[in-house]
Design an enzyme around this catalytic site. Structure first.
Site, mmCIF file in Angstrom:
data_model
loop_
_atom_site.group_PDB
_atom_site.id
_atom_site.type_symbol
_atom_site.label_atom_id
_atom_site.label_comp_id
_atom_site.label_asym_id
_atom_site.label_seq_id
_atom_site.Cartn_x
_atom_site.Cartn_y
_atom_site.Cartn_z
ATOM 1 C CE LYS A 1 -7.308 5.721 -7.360
ATOM 2 N NZ LYS A 1 -7.141 4.559 -8.213
ATOM 3 C CG HIS B 1 23.609 12.004 11.237
ATOM 4 N ND1 HIS B 1 24.577 12.319 12.166
ATOM 5 C CD2 HIS B 1 24.136 11.027 10.451
ATOM 6 C CE1 HIS B 1 25.652 11.591 11.941
ATOM 7 N NE2 HIS B 1 25.416 10.794 10.904
ATOM 8 C CE LYS C 1 -4.246 -4.336 -13.465
ATOM 9 N NZ LYS C 1 -4.251 -5.054 -12.197
ATOM 10 C CD GLU D 1 -2.144 0.382 -3.491
ATOM 11 O OE1 GLU D 1 -1.523 -0.281 -4.332
ATOM 12 O OE2 GLU D 1 -2.546 1.530 -3.710
ATOM 13 N N GLY E 1 -0.782 -3.570 -9.629
ATOM 14 C CA GLY E 1 0.131 -2.453 -9.899
ATOM 15 C C GLY E 1 1.414 -2.541 -9.086
ATOM 16 N NE ARG E 2 -0.735 -4.108 -3.281
ATOM 17 C CZ ARG E 2 -1.979 -3.948 -3.679
ATOM 18 N NH1 ARG E 2 -2.282 -2.988 -4.534
ATOM 19 N NH2 ARG E 2 -2.945 -4.741 -3.249
ATOM 20 C CD GLU F 1 -3.074 11.049 -8.915
ATOM 21 O OE1 GLU F 1 -3.781 10.369 -9.698
ATOM 22 O OE2 GLU F 1 -3.164 10.974 -7.682
HETATM 23 O O1 F6P Z 1 -4.442 4.405 -6.357
HETATM 24 C C1 F6P Z 1 -3.816 3.225 -6.165
HETATM 25 C C2 F6P Z 1 -3.451 2.549 -7.459
HETATM 26 O O2 F6P Z 1 -4.558 1.944 -7.979
HETATM 27 C C3 F6P Z 1 -2.307 1.564 -7.271
HETATM 28 O O3 F6P Z 1 -2.735 0.336 -6.841
HETATM 29 C C4 F6P Z 1 -1.658 1.581 -8.600
HETATM 30 O O4 F6P Z 1 -0.353 1.093 -8.568
HETATM 31 C C5 F6P Z 1 -1.731 3.051 -8.938
HETATM 32 O O5 F6P Z 1 -2.971 3.485 -8.422
HETATM 33 C C6 F6P Z 1 -1.629 3.399 -10.392
HETATM 34 O O6 F6P Z 1 -2.643 2.800 -11.132
HETATM 35 P P1 F6P Z 1 -2.558 2.744 -12.708
HETATM 36 O O7 F6P Z 1 -1.362 1.943 -13.085
HETATM 37 O O8 F6P Z 1 -3.841 2.098 -13.144
HETATM 38 O O9 F6P Z 1 -2.450 4.151 -13.222
#
Ligand code: F6P
Length: 545
Positions: free
Chosen positions: A510, A382, A204, A351, A265-266, A210
């Site tokens: 972050k 288990h 987003k 979150e 995002g979630r 990452e």
């Molecule tokens: O670090 C948390 C977060 O901001 C989430 O809320 C989100 O889903 C994820 O990182 C990924 O964010 P983006 O879609 O901006 O890469």
């Protein structure tokens, strides 16, 4: 902004606290014995799902008390505000309108609907092009594999949906890479052919470290395999609200699907973030997934509180967390395709509701955001089920069970169903010391031996659970299931007075991550950290040499 009243200050809350004293001495076995209609009464259907909440440790008075609590807290108005586009996300001054992504006829301004519809049209076209072989890579070979690069909400939702709907999967395989650990991407690419691999960069913000790191490594992989500047673009699609950053990365503007600030995002699997799923299962099935969620949206808005599945689930959660002191919630899907459900729900619930102040910024006088955990049944049986049955920690459970299987292996599936029903029943009935003793005597143990061993075999029972069933795990029922958990999370947030749509708590980590990386890259970097972190950095430096 109006001052929010704490849940614990409501009159019905005090009443429930008093009822909780008696609940402590109530047994579920007794409640069933005294009420032959209990299973039937505490059962509800909506949007293709059925909820059996008769194994919750509640009496009719408690249920009435919980419904009064919802009324006093104005929960129905909160739900209406959500759908009306009120700026529920007050710290970012935005509405939360992910429901619009799955509803052609939902509320919202016309421009928003038009944007959603044109994004859906692009998803439909692209998914059909990829699936039909019309979308080709740098050597004109059709795409055979799609790699979704994203993290958090840009990964967990599409990963879950693709795995859960594997029986609906077409010929193109979809893979998911999230971790910045290079082993994740490397492992994924090992068996893939660069010439026929399409990457979807889901972010987003298009700023997530990452995702960008993995995206750049994927790009290099393609270049190493012979992709030129001219045809590299065929291998990248982005889903983002930051088109400029995607363009700078090298992704064509016409290869970008939009994201909007009114979708968290979630809550985004319903948007372009779900493109990999649409490719995996085909557009018609993806549309059914959206329709299943929309059916739950309609239900949560129209059903009376007492028959409203997300509302009831949320009230039962409140009962378990506040009055039975359960600080956690275990989710046990008895379907291998749903093995990622706990991970998906961890982000959704923790979150959203892992917050310590209410919407006014006032510290809350009660615990929120219980730990959500779990794994696919029967795996946990288990491992951690021992703690569920005999541990000192109360772990309210959700059993999720499709009643039929796509595998055609009915006899084996019957065993899975038996295990699921046996676990919820065992949690409820437990085993008394006397019963344990009798069982041991039957096995031939002496009275003395049986008496000394019985406490180890006894199980308290009375452990609450929901069982959520569906005829079959399909795009429709999966959509309804995820929307159920979304609305349940929202209801719980509003009962607590929380804004579930921001996530400020992840930001500081972050920022500090950037500072630590600077120190790793440059030993002379001026930031001084605490002694422990400095020592760990120096261990890392030694390991490199
Ligand atoms: O670090 C948390 C977060 O901001 C989430 O809320 C989100 O889903 C994820 O990182 C990924 O964010 P983006 O879609 O901006 O890469």
């Amino acid at each position: 902004m109006t001052e929010r009243i704490f849940l614990s200050a409501l009159r019905s809350y005090q009443h429930l606290a008093a009822l909780a004293q008696t609940a402590a001495t109530t047994s579920l076995k007794k409640l069933f014995a005294e009420d032959s209609d209990r299973a039937d009464r505490l059962h509800l259907t909506a949007a293709g799902l059925a909820l059996d909440y008769s194994k919750q440790l509640i009496t009719p008075e408690i249920l009435t008390g919980l419904l009064t609590l919802a009324q006093e807290a104005g929960l129905a108005a909160e739900i209406a505000d959500l759908f009306a586009g009120v700026h529920i996300n007050n710290t970012e001054d935005r509405p939360a309108l992910h429901m619009l992504l799955r509803a052609a006829s939902s509320t919202g301004s016309k421009p928003r609907l038009e944007q959603v519809e044109s994004s859906r049209e692009l998803m439909r076209t692209w998914s059909e092009q990829v699936r039909s072989g019309a979308w080709v890579g740098f050597s004109d070979a059709p795409i055979t594999d799609v790699v979704n690069i994203g993290i958090g909400g840009s990964d967990l939702g599409p990963r879950l949906v693709t795995e859960a709907l594997q029986p609906f999967q077409g010929a193109v395989a979809c893979h998911y890479v999230a971790n910045v650990d290079p082993a994740d991407l490397q492992g994924c690419l090992l068996d893939l052919n660069p010439a026929s691999t399409l990457f979807i960069i889901c972010s987003k913000s298009f700023r997530t470290e990452e995702t960008l790191t993995n995206g750049l490594a994927a790009r290099q992989w393609l270049i190493n395999a012979g992709a030129s500047d001219n045809n590299l673009a065929r291998h990248f699609v982005a889903v983002t609200s930051n088109v400029e950053a995607a363009r700078e990365f090298g992704i064509l503007e016409q290869h970008c699907l939009p994201m909007w600030d009114w979708v968290g995002g979630r809550y985004s699997v319903w948007s372009g973030i779900g493109l990999s799923c649409a490719i995996a299962i085909g557009w018609d099935n993806f549309a059914r997934f959206l329709a299943g969620a929309e059916a739950m949206d309609q239900h949560v808005q129209s059903a009376a509180l007492s028959e409203n599945m997300p509302v009831l689930c949320s009230l039962l959660d409140i009962w378990n967390y506040h009055f039975l002191a359960a600080g956690n919630h275990v989710v046990l899907p008895y379907d291998n395709g749903l093995r990622q459900l706990p991970a998906y729900l961890q982000q959704l619930t923790m979150e959203s509701n892992g917050k310590r102040v209410n919407t006014n910024g006032t510290p809350l006088p009660y615990n929120t955001g219980p730990v959500l955990w779990g794994s696919a049944g029967t795996m946990g049986q288990h491992s951690f089920h021992q703690l569920l049955h005999q541990g000192t920690l109360l772990c309210p459970a959700d059993f999720v069970l499709p009643l039929t299987t796509h595998t055609g292996m009915q006899a084996q599936h019957r065993r899975l169903v038996a295990n699921c029903l046996a676990q919820s029943r065992t949690l409820m009935i437990g085993r008394s010391i006397e019963e344990a003793e009798a069982a041991l005597r039957e096995r031939g143990l002496s009275h003395e031996e049986a008496t000394s061993l019985a406490p180890h075999l006894a199980m308290p029972g009375n452990r609450p659970s929901n069982t959520i069933t569906m005829l079959s795990l399909t795009p429709n029922t999966l959509g309804a299931l995820l929307a159920l958990y979304e609305h349940r999370t929202f209801c719980t947030a509003r009962l607590w007075g929380i804004n579930p749509f921001d996530q400020w708590g992840v930001e500081l980590g972050k920022e500090i991550g950037v500072q630590v990386l600077e120190k790793l890259e440059n030993a002379e970097a001026s930031t001084i950290m605490d002694a422990s972190t400095e020592q760990l950095i120096s261990h890392w430096r030694q390991a490199q040499s």
